[in-house]
Design a protein around this motif. Sequence first.
Motif, PDB file in Angstrom:
ATOM      1  N   PHE A   1      -6.147   8.311   7.869  1.00 56.65           N
ATOM      2  CA  PHE A   1      -7.431   9.000   7.830  1.00 56.65           C
ATOM      3  C   PHE A   1      -8.041   8.963   6.436  1.00 56.65           C
ATOM      4  CE2 PHE A   1      -5.006  10.942  11.246  1.00 56.65           C
ATOM      5  CZ  PHE A   1      -5.934  11.005  12.274  1.00 56.65           C
ATOM      6  N   GLU A   2      -9.378   9.017   6.399  1.00 58.53           N
ATOM      7  CA  GLU A   2     -10.092   9.131   5.142  1.00 58.53           C
ATOM      8  C   GLU A   2     -11.235  10.125   5.329  1.00 58.53           C
ATOM      9  OE1 GLU A   2     -11.949   5.484   3.935  1.00 58.53           O
ATOM     10  OE2 GLU A   2     -12.868   5.164   5.888  1.00 58.53           O
ATOM     11  N   ILE A   3     -11.604  10.796   4.251  1.00 61.79           N
ATOM     12  CA  ILE A   3     -12.678  11.783   4.295  1.00 61.79           C
ATOM     13  C   ILE A   3     -13.913  11.182   3.645  1.00 61.79           C
ATOM     14  CG2 ILE A   3     -13.419  14.090   3.575  1.00 61.79           C
ATOM     15  CD1 ILE A   3     -10.367  14.728   3.305  1.00 61.79           C
ATOM     16  N   GLU A   4     -15.025  11.242   4.356  1.00 60.79           N
ATOM     17  CA  GLU A   4     -16.287  10.773   3.786  1.00 60.79           C
ATOM     18  C   GLU A   4     -16.834  11.900   2.914  1.00 60.79           C
ATOM     19  OE1 GLU A   4     -20.272  10.108   5.995  1.00 60.79           O
ATOM     20  OE2 GLU A   4     -19.157   8.215   6.090  1.00 60.79           O
ATOM     21  N   ASN A   5     -17.121  11.611   1.661  1.00 62.41           N
ATOM     22  CA  ASN A   5     -17.605  12.615   0.691  1.00 62.41           C
ATOM     23  C   ASN A   5     -16.677  13.833   0.625  1.00 62.41           C
ATOM     24  OD1 ASN A   5     -19.941  11.034   0.182  1.00 62.41           O
ATOM     25  ND2 ASN A   5     -20.875  11.876   2.013  1.00 62.41           N
TER      26      ASN A   5
ATOM     27  N   VAL B   1     -14.218  13.197   8.899  1.00 56.85           N
ATOM     28  CA  VAL B   1     -12.928  12.541   8.709  1.00 56.85           C
ATOM     29  C   VAL B   1     -12.883  11.347   9.661  1.00 56.85           C
ATOM     30  CG1 VAL B   1     -10.427  12.776   8.903  1.00 56.85           C
ATOM     31  CG2 VAL B   1     -11.789  14.682   8.042  1.00 56.85           C
ATOM     32  N   LYS B   2     -12.625  10.164   9.105  1.00 57.44           N
ATOM     33  CA  LYS B   2     -12.598   8.938   9.897  1.00 57.44           C
ATOM     34  C   LYS B   2     -11.191   8.385   9.967  1.00 57.44           C
ATOM     35  CE  LYS B   2     -17.213   7.501   8.441  1.00 57.44           C
ATOM     36  NZ  LYS B   2     -17.988   6.418   7.814  1.00 57.44           N
ATOM     37  N   THR B   3     -10.873   7.786  11.113  1.00 50.18           N
ATOM     38  CA  THR B   3      -9.603   7.077  11.210  1.00 50.18           C
ATOM     39  C   THR B   3      -9.763   5.750  10.470  1.00 50.18           C
ATOM     40  OG1 THR B   3     -10.229   6.047  13.304  1.00 50.18           O
ATOM     41  CG2 THR B   3      -8.952   8.085  13.435  1.00 50.18           C
ATOM     42  N   ILE B   4      -8.669   5.264   9.918  1.00 54.57           N
ATOM     43  CA  ILE B   4      -8.675   3.979   9.221  1.00 54.57           C
ATOM     44  C   ILE B   4      -8.161   2.939  10.204  1.00 54.57           C
ATOM     45  CG2 ILE B   4      -7.655   2.630   7.352  1.00 54.57           C
ATOM     46  CD1 ILE B   4      -7.484   5.243   5.747  1.00 54.57           C
ATOM     47  N   GLU B   5      -8.986   1.932  10.439  1.00 58.97           N
ATOM     48  CA  GLU B   5      -8.611   0.870  11.361  1.00 58.97           C
ATOM     49  C   GLU B   5      -7.842  -0.195  10.601  1.00 58.97           C
ATOM     50  OE1 GLU B   5     -10.696  -2.062  14.654  1.00 58.97           O
ATOM     51  OE2 GLU B   5     -11.940  -0.895  13.296  1.00 58.97           O
ATOM     52  N   ARG B   6      -6.718  -0.560  11.147  1.00 61.54           N
ATOM     53  CA  ARG B   6      -5.900  -1.595  10.511  1.00 61.54           C
ATOM     54  C   ARG B   6      -6.039  -2.895  11.290  1.00 61.54           C
ATOM     55  NH1 ARG B   6      -1.746   0.282   7.048  1.00 61.54           N
ATOM     56  NH2 ARG B   6      -1.967   2.501   6.757  1.00 61.54           N
ATOM     57  N   LYS B   7      -6.087  -4.000  10.562  1.00 59.56           N
ATOM     58  CA  LYS B   7      -6.200  -5.313  11.184  1.00 59.56           C
ATOM     59  C   LYS B   7      -5.148  -6.233  10.587  1.00 59.56           C
ATOM     60  CE  LYS B   7     -11.050  -5.015  12.261  1.00 59.56           C
ATOM     61  NZ  LYS B   7     -12.318  -5.701  12.292  1.00 59.56           N
TER      62      LYS B   7
ATOM     63  N   PHE C   1      -3.890 -13.491  10.163  1.00 61.01           N
ATOM     64  CA  PHE C   1      -2.893 -14.545  10.047  1.00 61.01           C
ATOM     65  C   PHE C   1      -3.475 -15.735   9.300  1.00 61.01           C
ATOM     66  CE2 PHE C   1      -1.507 -12.077  13.674  1.00 61.01           C
ATOM     67  CZ  PHE C   1      -0.152 -11.938  13.412  1.00 61.01           C
ATOM     68  N   SER C   2      -2.671 -16.290   8.421  1.00 59.17           N
ATOM     69  CA  SER C   2      -3.108 -17.435   7.633  1.00 59.17           C
ATOM     70  C   SER C   2      -1.926 -18.393   7.500  1.00 59.17           C
ATOM     71  CB  SER C   2      -3.584 -16.968   6.257  1.00 59.17           C
ATOM     72  OG  SER C   2      -3.834 -18.062   5.437  1.00 59.17           O
ATOM     73  N   GLY C   3      -1.923 -19.438   8.300  1.00 60.74           N
ATOM     74  CA  GLY C   3      -0.812 -20.394   8.258  1.00 60.74           C
ATOM     75  C   GLY C   3       0.477 -19.711   8.670  1.00 60.74           C
ATOM     76  N   LYS C   4       1.502 -19.838   7.836  1.00 65.59           N
ATOM     77  CA  LYS C   4       2.780 -19.211   8.138  1.00 65.59           C
ATOM     78  C   LYS C   4       2.894 -17.818   7.518  1.00 65.59           C
ATOM     79  CE  LYS C   4       5.282 -23.487   8.670  1.00 65.59           C
ATOM     80  NZ  LYS C   4       6.437 -24.281   8.271  1.00 65.59           N
ATOM     81  N   ASN C   5       1.921 -17.442   6.705  1.00 64.26           N
ATOM     82  CA  ASN C   5       1.944 -16.128   6.068  1.00 64.26           C
ATOM     83  C   ASN C   5       0.994 -15.192   6.806  1.00 64.26           C
ATOM     84  OD1 ASN C   5       3.605 -17.115   4.009  1.00 64.26           O
ATOM     85  ND2 ASN C   5       1.826 -17.871   2.880  1.00 64.26           N
ATOM     86  N   PHE C   6       1.263 -13.910   6.729  1.00 62.95           N
ATOM     87  CA  PHE C   6       0.314 -12.958   7.287  1.00 62.95           C
ATOM     88  C   PHE C   6       0.096 -11.838   6.266  1.00 62.95           C
ATOM     89  CE2 PHE C   6       3.007  -9.386   8.388  1.00 62.95           C
ATOM     90  CZ  PHE C   6       4.266  -9.947   8.475  1.00 62.95           C
ATOM     91  N   HIS C   7      -1.087 -11.237   6.336  1.00 61.90           N
ATOM     92  CA  HIS C   7      -1.480 -10.177   5.418  1.00 61.90           C
ATOM     93  C   HIS C   7      -1.958  -8.986   6.239  1.00 61.90           C
ATOM     94  CE1 HIS C   7      -1.331 -13.081   2.150  1.00 61.90           C
ATOM     95  NE2 HIS C   7      -1.965 -13.912   2.957  1.00 61.90           N
ATOM     96  N   ILE C   8      -1.501  -7.825   5.867  1.00 58.11           N
ATOM     97  CA  ILE C   8      -1.949  -6.609   6.516  1.00 58.11           C
ATOM     98  C   ILE C   8      -2.847  -5.898   5.527  1.00 58.11           C
ATOM     99  CG2 ILE C   8      -1.277  -4.390   7.500  1.00 58.11           C
ATOM    100  CD1 ILE C   8       1.366  -5.683   8.302  1.00 58.11           C
ATOM    101  N   SER C   9      -4.035  -5.545   5.999  1.00 60.95           N
ATOM    102  CA  SER C   9      -4.971  -4.846   5.098  1.00 60.95           C
ATOM    103  C   SER C   9      -5.584  -3.660   5.805  1.00 60.95           C
ATOM    104  CB  SER C   9      -6.068  -5.804   4.646  1.00 60.95           C
ATOM    105  OG  SER C   9      -6.878  -6.166   5.743  1.00 60.95           O
ATOM    106  N   THR C  10      -6.082  -2.738   5.029  1.00 58.10           N
ATOM    107  CA  THR C  10      -6.766  -1.572   5.548  1.00 58.10           C
ATOM    108  C   THR C  10      -8.261  -1.813   5.400  1.00 58.10           C
ATOM    109  OG1 THR C  10      -4.955  -0.175   4.853  1.00 58.10           O
ATOM    110  CG2 THR C  10      -7.016   0.917   5.336  1.00 58.10           C
ATOM    111  N   GLN C  11      -8.990  -1.744   6.507  1.00 62.32           N
ATOM    112  CA  GLN C  11     -10.442  -1.932   6.492  1.00 62.32           C
ATOM    113  C   GLN C  11     -11.106  -0.575   6.427  1.00 62.32           C
ATOM    114  OE1 GLN C  11     -12.274  -4.799   6.693  1.00 62.32           O
ATOM    115  NE2 GLN C  11     -10.474  -6.097   6.641  1.00 62.32           N
ATOM    116  N   LYS C  12     -12.011  -0.375   5.497  1.00 61.31           N
ATOM    117  CA  LYS C  12     -12.752   0.889   5.393  1.00 61.31           C
ATOM    118  C   LYS C  12     -14.177   0.672   5.805  1.00 61.31           C
ATOM    119  CE  LYS C  12      -9.976   3.170   1.972  1.00 61.31           C
ATOM    120  NZ  LYS C  12      -9.966   3.891   0.753  1.00 61.31           N
TER     121      LYS C  12
END
Length: 111
Positions: free
Chosen positions: A68-72, A91-97, A100-111
């Motif tokens: 979760f994140e709080i706006e202002n 209060v907003k939920t944080i969506e995670r995505k 995939f990139s080749g054989k590696n993968f990256h997990i990031s938090t999108q705001k």
Amino acid sequence: MLGGVNFENRGKDSSLTPSVKPVIYIKLINQYESLITQVTADNTFSFKEIKPGAWKLKTMIVGKLEQFEIENPEIDIEIESGQIKKRDFLVKTIERKVKFSGKNFHISTQK
């Protein structure tokens, strides 16, 4: 001083049950005093008998910071004698995505 917390769910699951919602504290501060309260189960909060003057409202999430994140999260407020102020926070939920990139993968938090 009255207020509420509104939740915006940006994930696939559209329900935010009480067990999923984070614990939220609201802190009211000026240069001389500091008051704190917990947001109730019905997403409201209040402070009573506040001295007039300039105050700052701060919102804090306890645990579940990665979900979760709080706006202002901080706002300045001027309290006047005999007047009731109302302020709400979002209060907003944080969506995670997963990307995939080749054989590696990256997990990031999108705001």
